[in-house]
Design a protein around this motif. Structure first.
Motif, PDB file in Angstrom:
ATOM      1  N   SER A  44      -7.979   0.002   0.638  1.00  0.00           N
ATOM      2  CA  SER A  44      -6.749   0.775   0.429  1.00  0.00           C
ATOM      3  C   SER A  44      -6.210   0.624  -0.984  1.00  0.00           C
ATOM      4  O   SER A  44      -6.410  -0.388  -1.640  1.00  0.00           O
ATOM      5  CB  SER A  44      -5.669   0.386   1.449  1.00  0.00           C
ATOM      6  N   GLU A  45      -5.527   1.672  -1.390  1.00  0.00           N
ATOM      7  CA  GLU A  45      -4.928   1.696  -2.723  1.00  0.00           C
ATOM      8  C   GLU A  45      -3.703   0.788  -2.758  1.00  0.00           C
ATOM      9  O   GLU A  45      -3.031   0.585  -1.752  1.00  0.00           O
ATOM     10  CB  GLU A  45      -4.498   3.116  -3.079  1.00  0.00           C
ATOM     11  N   ARG A  46      -3.409   0.284  -3.931  1.00  0.00           N
ATOM     12  CA  ARG A  46      -2.183  -0.455  -4.207  1.00  0.00           C
ATOM     13  C   ARG A  46      -1.525   0.276  -5.385  1.00  0.00           C
ATOM     14  O   ARG A  46      -1.736  -0.078  -6.542  1.00  0.00           O
ATOM     15  CB  ARG A  46      -2.465  -1.925  -4.547  1.00  0.00           C
ATOM     16  N   PRO A  47      -0.761   1.320  -5.106  1.00  0.00           N
ATOM     17  CA  PRO A  47      -0.281   2.223  -6.161  1.00  0.00           C
ATOM     18  C   PRO A  47       0.675   1.589  -7.161  1.00  0.00           C
ATOM     19  O   PRO A  47       0.917   2.172  -8.225  1.00  0.00           O
ATOM     20  CB  PRO A  47       0.418   3.330  -5.375  1.00  0.00           C
TER      21      PRO A  47
ATOM     22  N   ASP B 172      -2.064   3.012 -12.205  1.00  0.00           N
ATOM     23  CA  ASP B 172      -2.173   4.414 -11.795  1.00  0.00           C
ATOM     24  C   ASP B 172      -3.594   4.834 -11.447  1.00  0.00           C
ATOM     25  O   ASP B 172      -3.862   6.000 -11.224  1.00  0.00           O
ATOM     26  CB  ASP B 172      -1.644   5.326 -12.904  1.00  0.00           C
ATOM     27  N   SER B 173      -4.519   3.885 -11.373  1.00  0.00           N
ATOM     28  CA  SER B 173      -5.917   4.250 -11.190  1.00  0.00           C
ATOM     29  C   SER B 173      -6.228   4.724  -9.774  1.00  0.00           C
ATOM     30  O   SER B 173      -7.170   5.457  -9.562  1.00  0.00           O
ATOM     31  CB  SER B 173      -6.819   3.067 -11.541  1.00  0.00           C
ATOM     32  N   ARG B 174      -5.454   4.284  -8.811  1.00  0.00           N
ATOM     33  CA  ARG B 174      -5.672   4.661  -7.409  1.00  0.00           C
ATOM     34  C   ARG B 174      -7.044   4.240  -6.891  1.00  0.00           C
ATOM     35  O   ARG B 174      -7.592   4.857  -5.986  1.00  0.00           O
ATOM     36  CB  ARG B 174      -5.476   6.161  -7.186  1.00  0.00           C
TER      37      ARG B 174
ATOM     38  N   ASP C  93       0.821  -1.210   0.000  1.00  0.00           N
ATOM     39  CA  ASP C  93       0.000   0.000   0.000  1.00  0.00           C
ATOM     40  C   ASP C  93       0.858   1.264   0.000  1.00  0.00           C
ATOM     41  O   ASP C  93       0.364   2.348   0.268  1.00  0.00           O
ATOM     42  CB  ASP C  93      -0.992   0.001   1.161  1.00  0.00           C
ATOM     43  N   TRP C  94       2.131   1.128  -0.322  1.00  0.00           N
ATOM     44  CA  TRP C  94       3.049   2.255  -0.449  1.00  0.00           C
ATOM     45  C   TRP C  94       3.714   2.183  -1.822  1.00  0.00           C
ATOM     46  O   TRP C  94       3.797   1.125  -2.430  1.00  0.00           O
ATOM     47  CB  TRP C  94       4.085   2.276   0.678  1.00  0.00           C
ATOM     48  N   GLU C  95       4.155   3.333  -2.299  1.00  0.00           N
ATOM     49  CA  GLU C  95       4.738   3.395  -3.647  1.00  0.00           C
ATOM     50  C   GLU C  95       6.138   2.791  -3.674  1.00  0.00           C
ATOM     51  O   GLU C  95       6.937   2.982  -2.766  1.00  0.00           O
ATOM     52  CB  GLU C  95       4.790   4.838  -4.130  1.00  0.00           C
TER      53      GLU C  95
ATOM     54  N   PRO D 128      -9.224   2.085  -4.627  1.00  0.00           N
ATOM     55  CA  PRO D 128      -9.006   1.248  -3.440  1.00  0.00           C
ATOM     56  C   PRO D 128      -9.397  -0.204  -3.712  1.00  0.00           C
ATOM     57  O   PRO D 128     -10.359  -0.481  -4.421  1.00  0.00           O
ATOM     58  CB  PRO D 128      -9.914   1.876  -2.383  1.00  0.00           C
TER      59      PRO D 128
END
Length: 176
Positions: free
Chosen positions: A155-158, A162-164, A37-39, A166
């Motif tokens: 939560s996002e999975r960046p 790139d859709s962001r 969940d972090w870039e 969740p």
């Protein structure tokens, strides 16, 4: 939380600036970071900034991140962290791809959960993982955490795209 934890094969210890290249080796790997969940780190400076950030968390006493070091090689192969939140403590971890399927994440996660159990006022210790992350599901179940359900669009999975948008995650917890 203890500054250092030792297991049969690992030493969990705070990261230092010299660990940045080792951190970048896994945090800059698209396959390793895909479901995080972090870039993903794009350069060494990202890993250096990460280490500065987690060092500040130790200093503040509410955010603990250990480097997962192979005991016999003194080499960082991943990280594991836990933070206090309004519900108790929450854990997350990552291990370099060439060390997958060898039980290192389970061994590290068990050590951190055991340390949290020693804190009398921690009643809840939790972790989330993407519903596609079957390896993390196995780790959490092996250390005795229980699946409480699916958190839809949590939560996002960046690093997936790139859709962001969740994504769904499993919520696992140990409770006193």
């Amino acid at each position: 939380m203890p500054t250092t934890c030792r297991t049969e094969r690992l030493t969990l210890r705070p990261l230092v600036a010299a660990d940045a290249p080792a951190v970048f080796a896994f945090a800059g790997d698209r396959e390793v970071t895909r479901l995080m969940d972090w870039e993903m780190h794009v350069d060494l400076a990202d890993s250096e900034a990460f280490i500065e950030d987690v060092t500040a968390g130790w200093d503040d006493g509410d955010d603990y991140c250990w480097g997962i070091e192979l005991y016999d090689e003194a080499r960082i192969i991943g990280t594991i962290a836990c933070q206090f939140d309004e519900h108790g403590m929450q854990m997350g971890y990552v291990v370099a791809k060439d060390h997958w399927r060898r039980g290192f994440a389970t061994e590290a996660a068990r050590a951190v959960l055991d340390a949290a159990r020693d804190i009398d006022d921690v009643y809840r210790f939790s972790a989330t993982c993407d519903v596609e992350n079957t390896a993390s599901v196995r780790v959490l179940e092996k250390i005795g955490m229980r699946c409480e359900g699916v958190l839809a669009r949590w939560s996002e999975r960046p690093n997936i795209d790139d859709s962001r948008i969740p994504r769904d995650v499993y919520m696992y917890a140990w409770t006193r």
